[in-house]
Design a protein around this motif. Structure first.
Motif, PDB file in Angstrom:
ATOM      1  N   TYR A 246     -80.244  -6.540  96.312  1.00  0.00           N
ATOM      2  CA  TYR A 246     -79.012  -7.264  96.001  1.00  0.00           C
ATOM      3  C   TYR A 246     -78.722  -7.102  94.516  1.00  0.00           C
ATOM      4  O   TYR A 246     -79.474  -7.571  93.678  1.00  0.00           O
ATOM      5  CB  TYR A 246     -79.170  -8.743  96.352  1.00  0.00           C
ATOM      6  N   ASP A 248     -75.026  -7.063  93.180  1.00  0.00           N
ATOM      7  CA  ASP A 248     -73.567  -7.086  93.146  1.00  0.00           C
ATOM      8  C   ASP A 248     -73.104  -7.107  91.694  1.00  0.00           C
ATOM      9  O   ASP A 248     -73.642  -7.830  90.863  1.00  0.00           O
ATOM     10  CB  ASP A 248     -73.060  -8.328  93.887  1.00  0.00           C
ATOM     11  N   ASN A 250     -70.609  -8.400  90.474  1.00  0.00           N
ATOM     12  CA  ASN A 250     -70.062  -9.703  90.106  1.00  0.00           C
ATOM     13  C   ASN A 250     -71.111 -10.816  90.093  1.00  0.00           C
ATOM     14  O   ASN A 250     -70.792 -11.956  89.755  1.00  0.00           O
ATOM     15  CB  ASN A 250     -68.935 -10.084  91.085  1.00  0.00           C
ATOM     16  N   SER A 251     -72.350 -10.523  90.494  1.00  0.00           N
ATOM     17  CA  SER A 251     -73.380 -11.563  90.532  1.00  0.00           C
ATOM     18  C   SER A 251     -74.040 -11.709  89.164  1.00  0.00           C
ATOM     19  O   SER A 251     -73.900 -10.860  88.288  1.00  0.00           O
ATOM     20  CB  SER A 251     -74.432 -11.225  91.587  1.00  0.00           C
ATOM     21  N   THR A 252     -74.770 -12.800  89.011  1.00  0.00           N
ATOM     22  CA  THR A 252     -75.443 -13.089  87.739  1.00  0.00           C
ATOM     23  C   THR A 252     -76.912 -12.715  87.767  1.00  0.00           C
ATOM     24  O   THR A 252     -77.620 -12.947  86.806  1.00  0.00           O
ATOM     25  CB  THR A 252     -75.324 -14.582  87.416  1.00  0.00           C
ATOM     26  N   TYR A 253     -77.362 -12.151  88.865  1.00  0.00           N
ATOM     27  CA  TYR A 253     -78.777 -11.791  89.007  1.00  0.00           C
ATOM     28  C   TYR A 253     -78.877 -10.539  89.860  1.00  0.00           C
ATOM     29  O   TYR A 253     -77.888 -10.094  90.453  1.00  0.00           O
ATOM     30  CB  TYR A 253     -79.552 -12.940  89.674  1.00  0.00           C
ATOM     31  N   SER A 254     -80.070  -9.946  89.918  1.00  0.00           N
ATOM     32  CA  SER A 254     -80.317  -8.779  90.755  1.00  0.00           C
ATOM     33  C   SER A 254     -81.710  -8.868  91.337  1.00  0.00           C
ATOM     34  O   SER A 254     -82.613  -9.440  90.723  1.00  0.00           O
ATOM     35  CB  SER A 254     -80.171  -7.480  89.945  1.00  0.00           C
ATOM     36  N   PRO A 285     -77.980 -17.239  97.901  1.00  0.00           N
ATOM     37  CA  PRO A 285     -77.240 -16.190  97.174  1.00  0.00           C
ATOM     38  C   PRO A 285     -75.763 -16.482  97.037  1.00  0.00           C
ATOM     39  O   PRO A 285     -75.079 -15.839  96.259  1.00  0.00           O
ATOM     40  CB  PRO A 285     -77.481 -14.944  98.049  1.00  0.00           C
ATOM     41  N   ARG A 286     -75.241 -17.434  97.776  1.00  0.00           N
ATOM     42  CA  ARG A 286     -73.818 -17.740  97.675  1.00  0.00           C
ATOM     43  C   ARG A 286     -73.504 -18.576  96.439  1.00  0.00           C
ATOM     44  O   ARG A 286     -72.347 -18.808  96.115  1.00  0.00           O
ATOM     45  CB  ARG A 286     -73.372 -18.490  98.936  1.00  0.00           C
ATOM     46  N   PRO A 288     -73.467 -18.647  92.643  1.00  0.00           N
ATOM     47  CA  PRO A 288     -73.618 -17.775  91.460  1.00  0.00           C
ATOM     48  C   PRO A 288     -74.311 -18.479  90.315  1.00  0.00           C
ATOM     49  O   PRO A 288     -74.778 -17.830  89.393  1.00  0.00           O
ATOM     50  CB  PRO A 288     -72.173 -17.400  91.117  1.00  0.00           C
TER      51      PRO A 288
END
Length: 733
Positions: A246, A248, A250-254, A285-286, A288
C-alpha cells in the motif's frame, strides 16, 4: 455570527483531537498507552483487542512500582523499550559457571513470537580466565564463539574485552534459539574464577560499564530484538481491501512486504512518509490521520523576517511579506532578492565543493602518512622491493573497481579483513583485501615490512601481491584473482566436472609443500605463514595450488629460530606446542600442513561435530586410527579407488610425522616436499615396488636420521608421537 464562529472552532478542535488519538496508534479509547515508564504502541498492546495478535501481547506486571511491562516466551523478560522502527529492547539473563568442567544451558526460542536477535546491535561476550564460550544450535554444533586466555595483571587493570580474560564476537543473523556452552580451554590447568557468557546490546556494554567484570553483579543485561509482522496479518494493518503493498500517492504512509526470518513467509513493514509522524500500523487504512502532518513552521524555518512560513500537507512554504509600497518597487525587491539568493547558493555550493575537495586531499594525505606511505616509498625507491610489480594504487580506482566495496563483491572474510573481487580500468580482475585498522604505534613497521617482503616473493604456488593503497582509513592490498575457490570447497563440495582424484590431491599437496619450503628456506628472509589451512589454499584456473592470506605471516632473521607472539591460528590446525609456549617455529607450519595432508587423504574436515568430542579434531582422529592400525578405514573412497596401498601408507606416515606433538621430531618442509615428490615419481614408474625401494634408499642416504622415523613401521612410528592423556585435550578443541 460570532457565536457561530466559536461553535465552528470547537468542532474543528474536537476533530483534530480525534485525529491525534488515532495517529498515536490507539485501537480504542480503553487501550492502555503505556505500562509504567514504557510506551506500548500498536501493534503491541496490553488488553485484549489492543494488539494485532497474541505474539504482540505485553503483560503489565503491577507487582512492581512503577509497573513493569513483561514479554512472555517460555519465561518472562522485562521490556525496556519498543520502537516502531522494528526493534524491541528487553532484559535478558546472563549465563555463568564456577566449575572447571563444561556447562551448557538451552535458552528459550523466540520463534513463536516472530522475534530474532539483532545482529548489528548485539554482541556475544564471554568473561573469565581460560574460557571458551560458544553458541550452539539444536544439534549442539557451534554457530559462533570466542576464547579468552589468562592474564592476572590484565584483570587488575580492568582492560577491555580484547581476548585477555574477556572476548567478544558477532552473532549469526536470524538467531532465534540456541544453547550456550562454557568450557575450559585446558582442563588440566583449572581456573579458580567463575566464567560468564551472554548476548548483550553492544552500545550499552561499551558505554555503561567501566570494566567487563562489572557484569558479575548483574543477573540480566539489555539485548535488542527485531520484531516484524507476518504478511498474513496484513489485513489487520491495511484492511481487507489491501492484500498487497500500500503506497497511495495521496496517503500519508506506505507499507511493503519483503523476505524475512519467518521461513518462506513474508514480513510487512510500514512507515510514515516524509513530513508526517505517528503510528503507521494503526489498523484502519481509511483514516489518513494515522500519520499526521508535521507543522514545520514551528521554530521559524524561514531564513528571514521578510518571509512568512505557511505549513502545507507534508511540507511548508516561505512566502515574502509584501511591504506597503508601490508595485514596481516590490517587483524590484523580489527580483534583487532572488538574484542575491541565486548568487549566494552558487557561491555557497562552489565554496562547499572546494572545501570538501581540500578536506578530502588532506584526509588522504593523513591516512597515507599514518599507514606508512612515506616509509614504503623509501623502500620502493631504494630497490628493496620489486618496483615493477609493486604498485601504489589510489583509493578512487579501487573504489571504482569494487563498486564502492559492494557487499555483492565480497569473496571472503577473515580475522585480518575482507576480500572483494574487483576489475581495474585495464580490465584485469583482482582481489582487493580491506584490512582492519592498524595500530599506528606497534604494527605500522610490521605492515610495511610485510608488503615489502611479499612484493619480493615470486613463486608460482604463492598468490602474488600486485600492490597496495595507503590513502584510506585502513590499508588496501591488491592480489591476483584466483578463480576456482579454496581447497576446502574443492574437497567438501561435489564437483562432477573436476573430481578430486588422488593424482589431483597428491599434486596439490606437493605444490603446497614446495611453496612452504620456499618461504621457510629459499626466500631472502625466512617467512612463517602462521595460518596454513585448506581455506587459505586457493586453486587457479588449472587447479594449481596457491597459498594465500599472509595477514598473520611474519618474516624473521636468518639466524632466528622462532617468534614469541600472542597465540593466533585456527582450531584444528593450531600447533599444540605453539599453543602451550606461544613460540611459533617453522615446525608449527609443518603441523598445520600435516592437518591439510590428512584432509586430502580422508576428505574429512579439520573439526567436525559429527565425530565424538574426544576425536572431534581430525588430527586426533587420524593419529588414533594409525595407532589402532586401521587408518585405511578412514581413507576417502576416491583415494582408495585411484591409488595404490603403498602410496597411501607412505603419505599417511608422512602426515603422522608432521603431526608429532614434539616440534623437534617433525620433518622440515624441505624433507616433506622431497618425500611427496618421490611418491609422485612412483606413480609414473611401472615397477612401483622396486622404484619405491630405490627412492627410499636415495632419500635414506641424504637424510639418514629423519628417514629412520619416516620409513619405520606403523607401530614404530607410534613411539614418536606422544599419546599420553595430557596431550589429547590440546588436539580436541
Amino acid at each position: 455570527m460570532a457565536e457561530a464562529m466559536v461553535v465552528f472552532q470547537i468542532i474543528v478542535l474536537l476533530g483534530s483531537m480525534n485525529a491525534f488519538v488515532k495517529a498515536v496508534g490507539l485501537v480504542n479509547s480503553s487501550c492502555s498507552q503505556s505500562c509504567g515508564n514504557v510506551s506500548i504502541p500498536y501493534p503491541f498492546g496490553i488488553e485484549p483487542g489492543c494488539y494485532i495478535s497474541d505474539s504482540y501481547r505485553i503483560d503489565c506486571n503491577h507487582s512492581f512500582s512503577p509497573p513493569k511491562p513483561m514479554f512472555t516466551t517460555f519465561t518472562q523478560f522485562e521490556v525496556l523499550d519498543i520502537s516502531l522502527d522494528g526493534t524491541l529492547r528487553v532484559n535478558y539473563p546472563r549465563f555463568f559457571s564456577c566449575s572447571n568442567g563444561t556447562k551448557t544451558k538451552p535458552f528459550d526460542s523466540l520463534a513463536a513470537r516472530s522475534l530474532v536477535f539483532s545482529q548489528s546491535r548485539n554482541r556475544f561476550i564471554a568473561i573469565g580466565c581460560d574460557n571458551f564460550a560458544s553458541l550452539n544450535d539444536a544439534e549442539d554444533a557451534v554457530i559462533c564463539g570466542c576464547m579468552s586466555v589468562c592474564d592476572n595483571k590484565a584483570i587488575n587493570r580492568g582492560n577491555g574485552c580484547n581476548g585477555i580474560n574477556c572476548c567478544q564476537t558477532t552473532i549469526p543473523s536470524d538467531l532465534q534459539d540456541f544453547s550456550l556452552s562454557l568450557k575450559p580451554i585446558d582442563p588440566n590447568h583449572p581456573s579458580s574464577t567463575c566464567k560468564y557468557a551472554f548476548i548483550v546490546e553492544q552500545m550499552w556494554f561499551e558505554t555503561n560499564l567501566t570494566s567487563p567484570s562489572d557484569i558479575q553483579n548483574m543477573s540480566h543485561v539489555p539485548v535488542v530484538l527485531e520484531w516484524l509482522i507476518d504478511s498474513t496479518l496484513s489485513s489487520h494493518v491495511l484492511g481487507n481491501n489491501f492484500s498487497r503493498e500500500y503506497d497511495d500517492i495521496n496517503s500519508t504512509y506506505s507499507c511493503a512486504t519483503h523476505s524475512s526470518s519467518l521461513g518462506s513467509r513474508k514480513a510487512l513493514t510500514c512507515s510514515c512518509k516524509p513530513g508526517f509522524e505517528g503510528n503507521p500500523y494503526f489498523p484502519d487504512p481509511r483514516v489518513p490521520e494515522r500519520c499526521t502532518d508535521i507543522d514545520e513552521c514551528i521554530g521559524s524555518p524561514c531564513s528571514s523576517s521578510s518571509f512568512h512560513c505557511v505549513n502545507t500537507i507534508g511540507s511548508y512554504q516561505c512566502l515574502i511579506i509584501e511591504p506597503p509600497r508601490t508595485k514596481t518597487y516590490a517587483i524590484a525587491i523580489v527580483i534583487s532578492t532572488c538574484l542575491g539568493l541565486l548568487f549566494l547558493l552558487i557561491g555557497g555550493w562552489w565554496s562547499y565543493k572546494v572545501i570538501m575537495k581540500r578536506k578530502n586531499i588532506k584526509r588522504k594525505e593523513k591516512f597515507f602518512k599514518r599507514n606508512g606511505g612515506l616509509l614504503l616509498q623509501q623502500h620502493l625507491s631504494s630497490g628493496e622491493a620489486n618496483v615493477e610489480k609493486t604498485k601504489l594504487f589510489n583509493s578512487k580506482d579501487l573504489e571504482k573497481a569494487t563498486d564502492h566495496f559492494n557487499v555483492n563483491r565480497i569473496l571472503g572474510q577473515g580475522g585480518q579483513g575482507t576480500v572483494y573481487k574487483g576489475m581495474l580500468v585495464d580490465g584485469k580482475i583482482v582481489a582487493v583485501k580491506k584490512s582492519k585498522v592498524i595500530d599506528e604505534e606497534k604494527q605500522l613497521e610490521e605492515f610495511i615490512n610485510e608488503v615489502v617482503i611479499l612484493s619480493q616473493i615470486n613463486h608460482r604456488n604463492v598468490v602474488k601481491l600486485l600492490g597496495c593503497c595507503l590513502e584510506t582509513e585502513v590499508p588496501l592490498l591488491v592480489y591476483e584473482f584466483i578463480p576456482n575457490g579454496t581447497l576446502s570447497q574443492y574437497l567438501h563440495v561435489q564437483n562432477e566436472e573436476f573430481p578430486s582424484t588422488w593424482d589431483m590431491r597428491l599434486r596439490i599437496a606437493t605444490e603446497v609443500a614446495g611453496a612452504l619450503f620456499y618461504l621457510h628456506s629459499a626466500a631472502s628472509l625466512p617467512i612463517y605463514h602462521r595460518d596454513i589451512k585448506s581455506t587459505n589454499i586457493l586453486l587457479d584456473d588449472k587447479y594449481r595450488a596457491k597459498i594465500a592470506d599472509f595477514g598473520t605471516s611474519r618474516s624473521i632473521a636468518i639466524d632466528q629460530t622462532h617468534l614469541t607472539t600472542v597465540v593466533q591460528g585456527t582450531f584444528g590446525y593450531l600447533d599444540p606446542e605453539y599453543f602451550q609456549s606461544s613460540q611459533f617455529t617453522e615446525k608449527s607450519d609443518v603441523y598445520s600442513f600435516g592437518v591439510v595432508l590428512v584432509e586430502l587423504l580422508t576428505g574429512e574436515k579439520a573439526i567436525s561435530s559429527t565425530r565424538t568430542p574426544e576425536i572431534k579434531s581430525l588430527a586426533t582422529y587420524f593419529i588414533h586410527a594409525m595407532e589402532e592400525n586401521n587408518f585405511l578405514d578412514i581413507i576417502d573412497a576416491q583415494v582408495m579407488k585411484d591409488s595404490k596401498t603403498e602410496e597411501i601408507i607412505a603419505v599417511a606416515k608422512l602426515a603422522k610425522m608432521c603431526l608429532n606433538l614434539s616440534g623437534k621430531k617433525r620433518p622440515t618442509m624441505k624433507e616433506v616436499a622431497m618425500q611427496l615428490e618421490a611418491i609422485q615419481t612412483l606413480r609414473t614408474t611401472p615397477n612401483v615396488q622396486q622404484n619405491y625401494e630405490e627412492v627410499e634408499n636415495v632419500r635414506s642416504e641424504m637424510y639418514e636420521q629423519w628417514d629412520v622415523i619416516s620409513t619405520s613401521t606403523i607401530s614404530g612410528a607410534d613411539s614418536g608421537v606422544a599419546s599420553s592423556s595430557d596431550a589429547h585435550p590440546l588436539l580436541s578443541f
